[in-house]
Write an enzyme that holds these catalytic residues in place. Structure first.
Site, PDB file in Angstrom:
ATOM      1  CG  HIS A  62      -2.358   1.360   6.224  1.00  0.00           C
ATOM      2  ND1 HIS A  62      -1.369   0.463   5.919  1.00  0.00           N
ATOM      3  CD2 HIS A  62      -2.539   2.104   5.117  1.00  0.00           C
ATOM      4  CE1 HIS A  62      -0.954   0.662   4.685  1.00  0.00           C
ATOM      5  NE2 HIS A  62      -1.651   1.652   4.170  1.00  0.00           N
ATOM      6  CE  LYS A 114      -2.331  -1.900   2.196  1.00  0.00           C
ATOM      7  NZ  LYS A 114      -2.883  -0.627   1.756  1.00  0.00           N
ATOM      8  CB  SER A 117      -0.611   4.527   3.521  1.00  0.00           C
ATOM      9  OG  SER A 117      -0.743   5.473   2.501  1.00  0.00           O
TER      10      SER A 117
END
Ligand SMILES: *Cc1c(COP(=O)(O)O)cnc(C)c1O
Length: 411
Positions: A231, A261, A203
């Site tokens: 991610h 996300k 990240s």
């Protein structure tokens, strides 16, 4: 008297943070998450900014069609779930979401948690106990680290993405295991149990775990492999299905992800074999002992995932933007690498300097936060830029020029 006791618990931490430029405060945003936002400046005025800092990589949080779908779900399902999943909380949207995640990820089954943090903590602490071994990349996310701590397993931290060091750690663990006194009966507790766990996309660095090698090592050493696609979901692979699609290889045994996300809703998930999901439903404490997410949130997550499924061009736009931005920075002489993900770290080093650059960028209308210790190592402070599918090419070119200029000015 009361204050004195509170001082005892809190004062040193706060003073140290202030002295080290690591004191945390929050920025106030006055508009929804999107590629352009308005933020409250320190002088109380509002200023429009290009947002180069969001985890909402596909910019789905503020899409009309998806907002309408979520408000429809609120009208249909109300404001809250009213209970835990195993009592009264489990509603149709939760089940539909889990079925769609399994399908999207190409797995037998899936289970959702209220956050990705809770998915990691609950999964690792359910799978592993104090007799087990965990092999963890040194740059893994805090939620993985907390899950490991909670499990009380013996943890070997291997060097970042270093597969030789991982194999060394596994050998060391097996050697240690062979010296243990065995319980008489031949139960699961008497077998060597090792879990390899890694972020799929790191990240703070934006680089990728080497899934093909991890699969090989897990297979040869008979360890379980878990990856965290926080991610990666909606970002990696041609259609945003994640790390396995990126490499065109098999899946890990345990795939964790977040719905907060790129999916732009809220929640975490685990996808894998039916037996794994059955196990987590029975054993993961952060699944069992908490109220189910609001049904409308589950519906929103499902709608947004379906949208990603139907719009792979959104994922491709994101990839194109990352390339354009990295190329532009390199052209301006800024020290970055071509990122394989949506995260582009610009390492500055010194905490105070990173803060100064970030503040100057904000004055220039570009929002990129400085990431500091303890999120990254001391002296590794950086600007963590992240791209969205909807940034305009010209916008990115201008941002790169401004970033280069400000880095040079702030010495
Ligand atoms: C953000 C993040 C999480 C936590 O997910 P949330 O849904 O935000 O709780 C877990 N792992 C990684 C690698 C992350 O970046």
């Amino acid at each position: 008297m009361k204050e004195k006791i509170l001082d005892l618990f809190t004062r040193e931490t706060l003073e140290t943070a202030r002295a080290n430029n690591t004191y945390r405060s929050m920025r106030l945003m006055e508009t929804p998450e999107s590629s352009r936002v308005k933020i409250r400046m320190p002088d109380g005025t509002s200023q429009e900014q290009i947002l180069l800092a969001s985890n909402s990589y596909l910019d789905l949080a503020n899409v009309d069609e998806l907002k309408h779908a979520m408000s429809q779900a609120v009208l249909e399902w109300g404001t809250g779930s009213g209970g835990a999943r195993l009592t009264t909380g489990n509603k149709t949207p939760h089940q539909e979401l889990e079925e769609f995640i399994a399908k999207f990820k190409g797995e037998e089954s899936a289970i959702t948690f209220n956050t990705g943090y809770m998915a990691n903590v609950g999964t690792i602490s359910a799978l592993c106990g104090k007799n087990d071994f965990i092999f963890s990349d040194e740059l893994n996310h805090a939620s993985i680290i907390d899950g490991i701590r909670l499990s009380r397993a013996k943890c070997f931290v291997y060097k970042h993405n270093d597969m030789v060091d991982l194999e060394r750690a596994i050998m060391e663990a097996k050697a240690e295991f062979s010296t243990r006194e065995m319980p008489a009966e031949n139960s699961a507790a008497s077998a060597f149990r090792g879990l390899i766990v890694t972020d799929a996309v790191f990240s703070m660095d934006g680089d990728l775990a080497n899934l093909p090698e991890l699969l090989r090592i897990a297979h040869e050493s008979e360890c379980l492999l878990m990856i965290d696609e926080a991610h990666a979901t909606g970002v990696l692979g041609k259609t945003g299905r994640g790390l396995a699609e990126h490499y065109g290889c098999a899946h890990a045994d345990v795939t964790v992800g977040t719905l907060s996300k790129a999916v732009a809703a809220e929640g975490g998930f685990v996808a894998g074999k039916q037996q794994l999901i059955d196990f987590l439903r029975n054993k993961a404490r952060s699944f069992i002992f908490t109220t189910a997410m609001a049904p409308a949130v589950a519906a929103a997550a499902c709608n947004n995932l379906r949208y990603i499924d139907a719009h792979p061009e959104r994922v491709q736009n994101l990839r194109e933007n990352v390339k354009i931005f990295c190329d532009a920075l390199l052209h301006e002489g800024v020290n970055v690498v071509q990122s394989p993900s949506a995260i582009v770290p610009i390492v500055i080093g010194d905490e105070a300097r990173a803060l100064k650059i970030s503040a100057a960028l904000q004055d220039a209308g570009i929002l990129i936060p400085a990431i500091r210790y303890p999120t990254v190592a001391k002296g590794q402070a950086r600007l963590r830029a992240s791209l969205m599918a909807t940034h305009m090419h010209e916008q990115l070119q201008i941002a790169a020029t401004t970033i280069a200029q400000i880095i040079n000015d702030c010495l």
